[in-house]
Design a protein around this motif. Sequence first.
Motif, PDB file in Angstrom:
ATOM      1  N   PHE A 182     -11.437 -15.575  -5.701  1.00  0.00           N
ATOM      2  CA  PHE A 182     -11.839 -14.961  -7.280  1.00  0.00           C
ATOM      3  C   PHE A 182     -11.400 -15.947  -8.211  1.00  0.00           C
ATOM      4  O   PHE A 182     -11.951 -16.344  -9.203  1.00  0.00           O
ATOM      5  CB  PHE A 182     -11.436 -13.488  -7.431  1.00  0.00           C
ATOM      6  CG  PHE A 182     -11.721 -12.944  -8.696  1.00  0.00           C
ATOM      7  CD1 PHE A 182     -13.154 -12.687  -9.197  1.00  0.00           C
ATOM      8  CD2 PHE A 182     -10.844 -12.853  -9.676  1.00  0.00           C
ATOM      9  CE1 PHE A 182     -13.405 -12.093 -10.381  1.00  0.00           C
ATOM     10  CE2 PHE A 182     -11.031 -12.323 -11.163  1.00  0.00           C
ATOM     11  CZ  PHE A 182     -12.611 -12.132 -11.247  1.00  0.00           C
ATOM     12  N   LYS A 183     -10.081 -16.243  -8.095  1.00  0.00           N
ATOM     13  CA  LYS A 183      -9.355 -17.117  -9.120  1.00  0.00           C
ATOM     14  C   LYS A 183      -9.901 -18.492  -9.231  1.00  0.00           C
ATOM     15  O   LYS A 183     -10.252 -19.062 -10.011  1.00  0.00           O
ATOM     16  CB  LYS A 183      -7.934 -17.444  -8.652  1.00  0.00           C
ATOM     17  CG  LYS A 183      -7.107 -18.240  -9.474  1.00  0.00           C
ATOM     18  CD  LYS A 183      -5.622 -18.186  -9.019  1.00  0.00           C
ATOM     19  CE  LYS A 183      -4.837 -19.388  -9.922  1.00  0.00           C
ATOM     20  NZ  LYS A 183      -3.674 -19.513  -9.477  1.00  0.00           N
ATOM     21  N   LEU A 212      -6.669  -9.577   1.525  1.00  0.00           N
ATOM     22  CA  LEU A 212      -6.530  -9.266  -0.055  1.00  0.00           C
ATOM     23  C   LEU A 212      -6.066 -10.585  -0.781  1.00  0.00           C
ATOM     24  O   LEU A 212      -6.631 -10.797  -1.813  1.00  0.00           O
ATOM     25  CB  LEU A 212      -5.519  -8.299  -0.418  1.00  0.00           C
ATOM     26  CG  LEU A 212      -5.302  -7.718  -1.894  1.00  0.00           C
ATOM     27  CD1 LEU A 212      -6.576  -7.098  -2.358  1.00  0.00           C
ATOM     28  CD2 LEU A 212      -4.101  -6.729  -1.753  1.00  0.00           C
ATOM     29  N   GLY A 213      -5.280 -11.366  -0.183  1.00  0.00           N
ATOM     30  CA  GLY A 213      -4.680 -12.397  -0.717  1.00  0.00           C
ATOM     31  C   GLY A 213      -6.000 -13.423  -0.862  1.00  0.00           C
ATOM     32  O   GLY A 213      -6.175 -14.440  -1.853  1.00  0.00           O
ATOM     33  N   LYS A 214      -6.690 -13.622   0.291  1.00  0.00           N
ATOM     34  CA  LYS A 214      -7.776 -14.656   0.225  1.00  0.00           C
ATOM     35  C   LYS A 214      -9.018 -14.372  -0.742  1.00  0.00           C
ATOM     36  O   LYS A 214      -9.485 -15.009  -1.311  1.00  0.00           O
ATOM     37  CB  LYS A 214      -8.498 -14.609   1.507  1.00  0.00           C
ATOM     38  CG  LYS A 214      -7.821 -15.191   2.756  1.00  0.00           C
ATOM     39  CD  LYS A 214      -8.650 -15.150   4.147  1.00  0.00           C
ATOM     40  CE  LYS A 214      -7.646 -15.919   5.268  1.00  0.00           C
ATOM     41  NZ  LYS A 214      -8.322 -15.741   6.433  1.00  0.00           N
ATOM     42  N   GLY A 215      -9.404 -13.119  -0.884  1.00  0.00           N
ATOM     43  CA  GLY A 215     -10.164 -12.574  -1.874  1.00  0.00           C
ATOM     44  C   GLY A 215      -9.781 -12.755  -3.338  1.00  0.00           C
ATOM     45  O   GLY A 215     -10.604 -13.276  -4.060  1.00  0.00           O
ATOM     46  N   MET A 216      -8.623 -12.527  -3.535  1.00  0.00           N
ATOM     47  CA  MET A 216      -7.811 -12.914  -4.656  1.00  0.00           C
ATOM     48  C   MET A 216      -8.046 -14.430  -5.077  1.00  0.00           C
ATOM     49  O   MET A 216      -8.549 -14.893  -6.225  1.00  0.00           O
ATOM     50  CB  MET A 216      -6.439 -12.349  -4.973  1.00  0.00           C
ATOM     51  CG  MET A 216      -6.493 -10.927  -5.140  1.00  0.00           C
ATOM     52  SD  MET A 216      -4.714 -10.371  -5.022  1.00  0.00           S
ATOM     53  CE  MET A 216      -3.790 -10.913  -6.184  1.00  0.00           C
ATOM     54  N   ILE A 232     -15.791 -21.685 -13.180  1.00  0.00           N
ATOM     55  CA  ILE A 232     -16.480 -21.575 -14.327  1.00  0.00           C
ATOM     56  C   ILE A 232     -16.078 -21.923 -15.398  1.00  0.00           C
ATOM     57  O   ILE A 232     -16.646 -22.617 -16.425  1.00  0.00           O
ATOM     58  CB  ILE A 232     -16.846 -20.154 -14.411  1.00  0.00           C
ATOM     59  CG1 ILE A 232     -17.528 -19.366 -13.307  1.00  0.00           C
ATOM     60  CG2 ILE A 232     -17.516 -19.730 -15.720  1.00  0.00           C
ATOM     61  CD1 ILE A 232     -17.876 -18.062 -13.230  1.00  0.00           C
ATOM     62  N   GLU A 233     -14.589 -22.054 -15.533  1.00  0.00           N
ATOM     63  CA  GLU A 233     -14.018 -22.537 -16.756  1.00  0.00           C
ATOM     64  C   GLU A 233     -14.165 -23.972 -16.841  1.00  0.00           C
ATOM     65  O   GLU A 233     -14.113 -24.573 -18.033  1.00  0.00           O
ATOM     66  CB  GLU A 233     -12.483 -22.171 -16.865  1.00  0.00           C
ATOM     67  CG  GLU A 233     -12.233 -20.630 -17.241  1.00  0.00           C
ATOM     68  CD  GLU A 233     -10.871 -20.244 -17.012  1.00  0.00           C
ATOM     69  OE1 GLU A 233     -10.161 -21.157 -16.463  1.00  0.00           O
ATOM     70  OE2 GLU A 233     -10.538 -19.113 -17.267  1.00  0.00           O
TER      71      GLU A 233
END
Length: 94
Positions: free
Chosen positions: A40-41, A33-37, A47-48
């Motif tokens: 994503f970040k 879950l931490g890797k996925g978050m 993109i920003e």
Amino acid sequence: MPFGISLPELLILLVVLLLVFGAKRLPEMGRSLGKGMREFKDGIGGIEDTVNTTAPTTPTTTPPQELPATTSEPVAPAPAASAQPAETERETVR
């Protein structure tokens, strides 16, 4: 606490997760879950960065071209097509 969850509710949730998934599987789930978050970040940050580094392009306006000079005489209309259609022979294909 975030999301309106108090400490007792959080402890009950952790105990239920421990009972359902077990002590061995729970750290693996937390890691994934931490890797996925994190991914994503990082993806959102990329993109920003792309949006911020590209310079906004302003459309260049070209002046309108001059129209050709017109004559004061009207142009004659094109001749109309004949009222009767041309007769053609039809071939039959067998």
